[in-house]
Design a protein around this motif. Structure first.
Motif, PDB file in Angstrom:
ATOM      1  N   ILE A 123      56.436  29.892  35.428  1.00  0.00           N
ATOM      2  CA  ILE A 123      55.511  29.046  35.733  1.00  0.00           C
ATOM      3  C   ILE A 123      55.616  28.207  36.619  1.00  0.00           C
ATOM      4  O   ILE A 123      55.304  27.847  37.913  1.00  0.00           O
ATOM      5  CB  ILE A 123      54.186  29.590  35.139  1.00  0.00           C
ATOM      6  CG1 ILE A 123      53.521  30.375  34.273  1.00  0.00           C
ATOM      7  CG2 ILE A 123      53.171  28.642  36.243  1.00  0.00           C
ATOM      8  CD1 ILE A 123      53.512  31.123  35.524  1.00  0.00           C
ATOM      9  N   THR A 127      56.350  27.038  40.371  1.00  0.00           N
ATOM     10  CA  THR A 127      55.871  26.462  41.344  1.00  0.00           C
ATOM     11  C   THR A 127      55.838  24.873  41.123  1.00  0.00           C
ATOM     12  O   THR A 127      56.515  25.068  42.501  1.00  0.00           O
ATOM     13  CB  THR A 127      54.304  26.286  40.032  1.00  0.00           C
ATOM     14  OG1 THR A 127      54.832  26.247  39.185  1.00  0.00           O
ATOM     15  CG2 THR A 127      53.675  27.490  40.255  1.00  0.00           C
ATOM     16  N   ILE A 228      52.138  33.970  45.767  1.00  0.00           N
ATOM     17  CA  ILE A 228      51.561  34.145  44.459  1.00  0.00           C
ATOM     18  C   ILE A 228      52.032  35.617  43.888  1.00  0.00           C
ATOM     19  O   ILE A 228      51.764  35.346  42.328  1.00  0.00           O
ATOM     20  CB  ILE A 228      50.247  33.890  44.494  1.00  0.00           C
ATOM     21  CG1 ILE A 228      49.516  32.823  45.528  1.00  0.00           C
ATOM     22  CG2 ILE A 228      48.948  34.309  43.761  1.00  0.00           C
ATOM     23  CD1 ILE A 228      47.996  32.255  46.140  1.00  0.00           C
ATOM     24  N   VAL A 229      52.268  36.589  44.968  1.00  0.00           N
ATOM     25  CA  VAL A 229      52.274  37.783  44.661  1.00  0.00           C
ATOM     26  C   VAL A 229      54.094  37.389  44.134  1.00  0.00           C
ATOM     27  O   VAL A 229      53.845  38.403  42.581  1.00  0.00           O
ATOM     28  CB  VAL A 229      52.896  38.700  45.721  1.00  0.00           C
ATOM     29  CG1 VAL A 229      53.210  39.896  45.512  1.00  0.00           C
ATOM     30  CG2 VAL A 229      51.556  38.989  46.447  1.00  0.00           C
ATOM     31  N   ILE A 231      55.157  35.256  41.939  1.00  0.00           N
ATOM     32  CA  ILE A 231      54.969  34.658  40.834  1.00  0.00           C
ATOM     33  C   ILE A 231      54.410  35.498  39.635  1.00  0.00           C
ATOM     34  O   ILE A 231      55.330  35.248  38.843  1.00  0.00           O
ATOM     35  CB  ILE A 231      53.964  33.791  41.234  1.00  0.00           C
ATOM     36  CG1 ILE A 231      54.717  32.100  41.801  1.00  0.00           C
ATOM     37  CG2 ILE A 231      53.614  32.281  39.969  1.00  0.00           C
ATOM     38  CD1 ILE A 231      53.814  30.764  42.632  1.00  0.00           C
ATOM     39  N   LEU A 232      53.571  36.147  40.541  1.00  0.00           N
ATOM     40  CA  LEU A 232      53.117  37.281  39.331  1.00  0.00           C
ATOM     41  C   LEU A 232      54.559  38.145  38.779  1.00  0.00           C
ATOM     42  O   LEU A 232      54.097  38.280  38.019  1.00  0.00           O
ATOM     43  CB  LEU A 232      52.173  37.796  40.126  1.00  0.00           C
ATOM     44  CG  LEU A 232      50.672  37.013  40.371  1.00  0.00           C
ATOM     45  CD1 LEU A 232      49.008  37.999  41.081  1.00  0.00           C
ATOM     46  CD2 LEU A 232      49.698  37.085  39.332  1.00  0.00           C
ATOM     47  N   CYS A 235      55.903  36.278  36.510  1.00  0.00           N
ATOM     48  CA  CYS A 235      55.564  36.517  34.824  1.00  0.00           C
ATOM     49  C   CYS A 235      55.955  37.759  34.090  1.00  0.00           C
ATOM     50  O   CYS A 235      55.984  37.879  32.878  1.00  0.00           O
ATOM     51  CB  CYS A 235      54.244  35.552  35.177  1.00  0.00           C
ATOM     52  SG  CYS A 235      54.184  34.641  36.061  1.00  0.00           S
ATOM     53  N   TYR A 236      55.595  38.950  34.955  1.00  0.00           N
ATOM     54  CA  TYR A 236      55.367  40.182  34.431  1.00  0.00           C
ATOM     55  C   TYR A 236      56.950  39.882  33.376  1.00  0.00           C
ATOM     56  O   TYR A 236      56.932  40.444  32.719  1.00  0.00           O
ATOM     57  CB  TYR A 236      55.045  40.969  35.980  1.00  0.00           C
ATOM     58  CG  TYR A 236      55.015  42.528  34.938  1.00  0.00           C
ATOM     59  CD1 TYR A 236      54.231  42.791  33.436  1.00  0.00           C
ATOM     60  CD2 TYR A 236      55.592  42.793  34.674  1.00  0.00           C
ATOM     61  CE1 TYR A 236      54.174  43.986  33.369  1.00  0.00           C
ATOM     62  CE2 TYR A 236      56.088  44.777  34.737  1.00  0.00           C
ATOM     63  CZ  TYR A 236      55.338  44.907  33.437  1.00  0.00           C
ATOM     64  OH  TYR A 236      55.767  45.693  33.043  1.00  0.00           O
TER      65      TYR A 236
END
Length: 552
Positions: A123, A127, A228-229, A231-232, A235-236
């Motif tokens: 994260i 960010t 944001i997509v 980042i997701l 993270c996944y």
């Protein structure tokens, strides 16, 4: 590590540019369009008339704190060479302040703030930490879009120019250095493909926006939301990778296999020089060397003091290596005053009475914060409580200094463009993009060469994740700000056919890296590096040739 805007009147400004260029060829007298662009300075013959024109024309007054055109054409009218040298020196100084603020203040604040907030590396890496590396590009783009008439053109070209520089020159240099040192470096394939695909999709969206020629507030928000997509997805993938590693470790432990935490180190006793012997052998050479270093350090300290001290007394620093209670107390007193000063000078909407009241209130707040800092902090060690407050304060003031420096840098580059008669888009594509990306080149090369086994992988990830952050956040927030100011009308994108050409070269570089790496089992070699450098040199040759008139 390489630290820019149109108002709602941009829809009526573009035809004025074409009209101005037409009038330049027909008449030597300044027109109404000239007064909006400050381009008639090359039509006037006498230095007195040029000085009067610069002083009276509102288009020649930059958004920065210094009127560089007036300084050059009025104060140094008799010595233009000296004035140009001073402007170039100040340009280098601004680039240094921008990069040094990011490295010494902004990045540490971001890193410590992410640690205090207990953010995972995945994260934080997508960010806060990319904001440290790409802060100069982001702020340069935003300030250019919101502060100058040609800002949209400068902002787009600076971000895209920085992206193509990082993804071609930086990656090319890394590949050639790795091949030169005959190191076998294999890049992680899933992460590389993820970053390149996201960057290609993002550039395609930018190309569509440029071809349409306008953008709405909703589309701007959707453009930013792409990050944001991303980042997701990061993270996944991080979660899946961590789970696989945990499964492997558990299976190894169940098999009673133990791996030592530290590898053994063999020491050649014949090559060991003991401290006493070393002192006897080199004492005579070390003493003069220390004296020379002390003199050099003192001279450098005196030279850097004018740009070091203002930031040191306004940016709170609570790290152990740079701990100083007097500086922290002074910075807590002056930081609110600087925020109010920047706000008042940039907005210019406050009257005399309102300004006095504002400065009195923020001065009182600063005195209270400074008094509390003096009472509740130790003289020998930094504070151990409320760390989020201290790091957030350093983060905020680093942002303020980056904003002020970028604002002045954009103003200076715009003035230099007027002085030498160069298109602001070319300045954003070359000087501004190079200045914002030199830090990335030095940092990534050092990381790849001396950062251990994971250094090349981290450096390569930064070469693609960084431009993705700059485009989505830098251009995205710039689009949001200008479309918000134009709402409910649409924001008109500056017409520049060269932008499509820049995006095309950037996509070619990305596709070249994608094809070559996948065919060569993700190994860095001369073919990858040489091809990327050739692509950038062709791109640069076409741009500069068109700027100086060799190509139509």
């Amino acid at each position: 590590m390489q630290m820019v805007i149109l108002s709602s009147t941009s829809s009526i400004f573009k035809p004025k540019i074409a009209l101005t260029l037409l009038l330049f060829t027909l008449s030597a007298a300044p027109s109404a369009a000239d007064t909006a662009t400050c381009t008639a300075i090359h039509q006037l013959n006498s230095s007195i008339s040029v000085c009067s024109y610069v002083k009276s024309n509102a288009g020649c007054h930059p958004k920065g704190y210094i009127n560089y055109l007036q300084l050059f054409y009025c104060n140094f009218a008799s010595f233009p060479q000296l004035g140009f040298i001073l402007l170039l020196t100040w340009l280098v100084t601004l680039f240094y302040v921008l990069s040094n603020t990011a490295s010494d203040y902004f990045c540490p604040a971001v890193e410590h703030l992410s640690n205090s907030l207990n953010l995972s590396p995945a994260i934080a890496g997508t960010t806060l930490l990319p904001l440290g590396n790409g802060s100069t590009d982001v702020f340069s783009s935003i300030i250019a879009f919101t502060s100058t008439a040609d800002g949209g053109d400068i902002g787009l070209n600076s971000v895209l120019g920085g992206s193509i520089f990082i993804s071609t020159v930086v990656v090319g240099v890394l590949s050639l250095l790795v091949a030169y040192r005959r190191k076998i470096v294999v890049i992680d394939k899933p992460n590389f493909i993820r970053d390149v695909v996201f960057l290609l999709v993002t550039l395609t969206n930018v190309l569509v926006i440029i071809m349409i020629g306008e953008i709405s507030l909703l589309a701007s928000v959707g453009f930013v939301s792409t990050y944001i997509v991303y980042i997701l997805v990061v993270c996944y993938m991080h979660f899946v990778t961590t789970k696989k590693h945990k499964t492997v470790i558990d299976s190894v432990n169940d098999g009673a296999i133990r791996v030592p935490l530290l590898c053994s180190i063999d020491i050649d006793e014949e090559n060991v020089v003991h401290p006493a012997e070393k002192g006897v052998l080199y004492e005579e050479e070390v003493v003069p060397l220390r004296k020379k270093r002390c003199i050099i350090n003192f001279v450098c300290y005196v030279v850097k003091l004018p740009v070091y001290l203002p930031r040191r007394v306004t940016i709170p620093v609570v790290t152990k290596e740079r701990w100083s209670k007097p500086f922290l107390v002074i910075s807590m007193v002056l930081a609110p005053i600087m925020v109010a000063l920047v706000w008042n000078t940039q907005e210019g909407n406050l009257g005399l009475k309102a300004s006095l009241v504002t400065y009195f209130v923020v001065g009182s707040i600063g005195i209270v914060l400074g008094s509390c800092t003096y009472v509740f902090t130790s003289s020998v060690m930094p504070p151990q409580r409320c760390l989020v407050f201290w790091y957030a304060s350093g983060f905020l003031m680093s942002v303020i200094w980056t904003y002020v420096t970028c604002n002045e840098l954009v103003s200076l580059l715009e003035s230099l463009g007027n002085i030498i008669g160069m298109n602001p888009a070319i300045i954003g594509l070359t000087i501004l993009a190079w200045g914002n990306s030199i830090g990335d080149l030095a940092a990534n090369v050092a990381l790849a060469m001396y950062g251990g086994p994971d250094g090349p992988q981290i450096a390569m990830s930064g070469c693609y994740a960084g431009p993705l952050f700059n485009v989505l956040i830098g251009l995205g927030f710039s689009f949001v700000f200008v479309s918000w100011s134009s709402y409910p009308a649409l924001y008109v994108i500056p017409e520049d056919p060269d932008l499509c050409e820049t995006i095309g070269f950037l996509m070619v570089g990305l596709l070249w890296a994608l094809v070559i790496l996948t065919k060569r089992e993700m190994r860095l070699d001369q073919t990858l590096g040489g091809g990327l450098l050739v692509i950038y040199l062709c791109f640069l040759f076409i741009k500069l040739s068109r700027a100086i008139g060799l190509l139509s």
